[in-house]
Design a protein around this motif. Structure first.
Motif, PDB file in Angstrom:
ATOM      1  N   HIS A 144       0.830  -1.211   0.000  1.00 49.75           N
ATOM      2  CA  HIS A 144       0.000   0.000   0.000  1.00 49.75           C
ATOM      3  C   HIS A 144       0.864   1.261   0.000  1.00 49.75           C
ATOM      4  N   ARG A 193       2.309   2.179  -3.407  1.00 49.65           N
ATOM      5  CA  ARG A 193       1.287   2.641  -4.349  1.00 49.65           C
ATOM      6  C   ARG A 193       0.809   4.049  -4.004  1.00 49.65           C
ATOM      7  N   ASP A 248      -5.976   4.462  -3.340  1.00 48.87           N
ATOM      8  CA  ASP A 248      -5.410   3.113  -3.293  1.00 48.87           C
ATOM      9  C   ASP A 248      -6.223   2.200  -2.400  1.00 48.87           C
ATOM     10  N   SER A 256      -7.474  -1.372  -4.270  1.00 45.25           N
ATOM     11  CA  SER A 256      -6.639  -2.511  -3.916  1.00 45.25           C
ATOM     12  C   SER A 256      -7.489  -3.615  -3.300  1.00 45.25           C
ATOM     13  N   ALA A 292      -2.591  -1.166 -10.490  1.00 47.15           N
ATOM     14  CA  ALA A 292      -2.387  -1.427  -9.066  1.00 47.15           C
ATOM     15  C   ALA A 292      -2.096  -2.896  -8.845  1.00 47.15           C
ATOM     16  N   VAL A 324      -2.074  -6.058  -6.116  1.00 45.20           N
ATOM     17  CA  VAL A 324      -2.808  -6.414  -4.905  1.00 45.20           C
ATOM     18  C   VAL A 324      -1.820  -6.784  -3.820  1.00 45.20           C
TER      19      VAL A 324
END
Length: 462
Positions: A253, A256, A370, A374, A418, A420
């Motif tokens: 996270h 991103r 995000d 995500s 993105a 995961v």
């Protein structure tokens, strides 16, 4: 050589053979080669390439140019060979890389020497030995041109091997390479000319080599800055990895959010140090979670009001952790205030509107985006278009509308791919990098702190 693609092998072999062909005239019986100068310059360059602790041996680039200014092209091509063959190589195959480096520099120095002669440089140097003979100003013009040729040939050859050996596109291989190769030559050219003039002066080679002293000092300062920057990056990586280990739900996270923050910042016209500071702010925005009990971060049910208050302390924890890291600068404000809301209902201090630092307003949008796009263990990702629509719906109350518009423009231009989290089940993305529409959200301890339904923060983070 077997590890290289066939085209790259042919390219390197051609460069080696061409370099040998350029240097071959020194073997002619009638060739008048000042071998003492060749050997001394080659030894100086080899020692500098092998022993100096700097990011690269290019601090002694004036030595190569001195050879180009003092020697015939064929002899000048030999100056770089010992240093290239003996220099440090960190990647394999080492023999091939050394041979390639020797051929690359030989061809570049040969070209520089040829251009210097074509522009009348040797005559200008002879004029410098006799103050009454006009002509030295010509060397002031010929030397920088020859230096730029050396940098240009080096860059072109390097780009070619990247295309063939590493399968890069031509645009990626040469992007920015010419500028980075030519810029040092603006300094190396005059320094090499000064060495050449002193070399032929009554003071001799000893005085000429003194020119390298300031170059060496500059290289050491640059190496120190390089190591300091590497230490900064290592510090940031260590903090992020610690957060990722503690909160497995949001692994990846931070990176991103840093990437999304950069997209927004570029649309706002930020660049240079501010852009880098904002990237770091996005990466470290959740570092305060290191101070939150792990059981709360991983709790799969609703939080009690007391537990919620504990999680809402993470911006202050984070700011306290990084307060002494001076290189973070403006990034610290984003760590402290990225959960403030435009209408004043956020935390930790309930700032509103322009009271919220600009970096914090950028990171808040990137963080929420995000969180929505995500896939995590407690929620599936929303499509990018849905996430942007939700951000726009909350613009003016929760988010700065200018930041939301900037993100929307950046996504239209660049898209979003993105990744995961490591612990989530990844859904196959479509051609736009979006995952399938989400199932109903299951409330849990979200990355940035849970909240009671109905959610007022896109993606379920307060």
């Amino acid at each position: 050589m077997r590890a290289l693609p066939l085209g790259a092998r042919a390219y390197v072999l051609s460069a080696v053979l061409t370099g040998a062909l350029c240097a071959a005239p020194v073997l002619r019986p009638q060739a008048a080669v000042p071998w003492a100068t060749v050997i001394l310059l080659a030894a100086v360059y080899a020692v500098g390439s092998r022993t100096v602790r700097a990011p690269s041996p290019e601090w002694c680039g004036p030595v190569l140019l001195t050879g180009a200014f003092l020697l015939p092209p064929a002899a000048a091509a030999l100056v770089a060979v010992p240093g290239a063959l003996l220099g440090r190589v960190e990647r394999h195959p080492a023999p091939v890389r050394r041979a390639w480096r020797a051929a690359q520099l030989s061809l570049a120095v040969w070209a520089a020497a040829y251009v210097f002669r074509a522009l009348g440089g040797p005559y200008a140097l002879r004029a410098a030995e006799n103050p009454g003979v006009p002509g030295f100003p010509r060397a002031l013009a010929a030397a920088p041109v020859a230096a730029l040729v050396l940098g240009l040939v080096t860059a072109v050859l390097e780009g070619g091997v990247l295309v063939l050996a590493e399968r890069r596109s031509a645009r990626a291989a040469w992007r920015g390479r010419h500028l980075s190769a030519l810029a040092p030559q603006l300094v190396h050219g005059p320094a090499g000319l000064a060495m050449a003039v002193l070399w032929r002066s009554p003071y001799g080679p000893g005085a000429a080599l003194l020119v390298l002293l300031p170059m060496y000092v500059c290289a050491c300062v640059f190496a120190l800055c390089h190591r300091e920057r590497a230490a900064h990056q290592a510090t940031i990586r260590a903090l992020v990895q610690a957060v990722d280990i503690k909160d497995r739900y949001t692994r990846g996270h931070s990176e991103r959010v840093g990437r999304a923050s950069v997209l927004i910042a570029r649309e706002l016209g930020m660049n240079g140090d501010r852009l880098e500071a904002l990237r770091i702010a996005g990466i470290l925005h959740d570092v305060g979670k290191l101070g939150v009990p792990t059981r709360l971060l991983r709790k799969n049910g609703p939080l009690t009001p007391e537990e919620r208050r504990v999680i809402e302390l993470h911006p202050e924890y984070g700011h306290e952790m990084v307060r002494g890291i001076r290189f973070l600068g403006e990034a610290r404000t984003a760590i402290l205030h990225h959960h403030e809301r435009l209408d004043g209902s956020g935390y930790p201090y309930g700032l509103a509107g322009a009271q919220i630092p600009e970096f914090a307003r950028v990171v808040a949008v990137a963080d929420a985006f995000d969180a929505m796009t995500s896939t995590r263990t407690y929620s599936r990702a929303r499509p990018v278009d849905t996430a942007v629509a939700e951000l726009k719906r909350c613009a003016g109350t929760q988010f700065d509308p200018r930041m939301v518009r900037a993100l929307a423009r950046a996504l239209d231009r660049h898209g979003w791919h993105a990744a995961v989290t490591a612990d989530a089940r990844a859904e196959a993305p479509d051609e736009r990098g979006n995952v399938p529409p989400p199932a109903p959200l299951v409330r849990a301890a979200a990355a940035d702190g849970p909240q009671s339904p109905p959610p007022t923060h896109p993606g379920g983070t307060p």
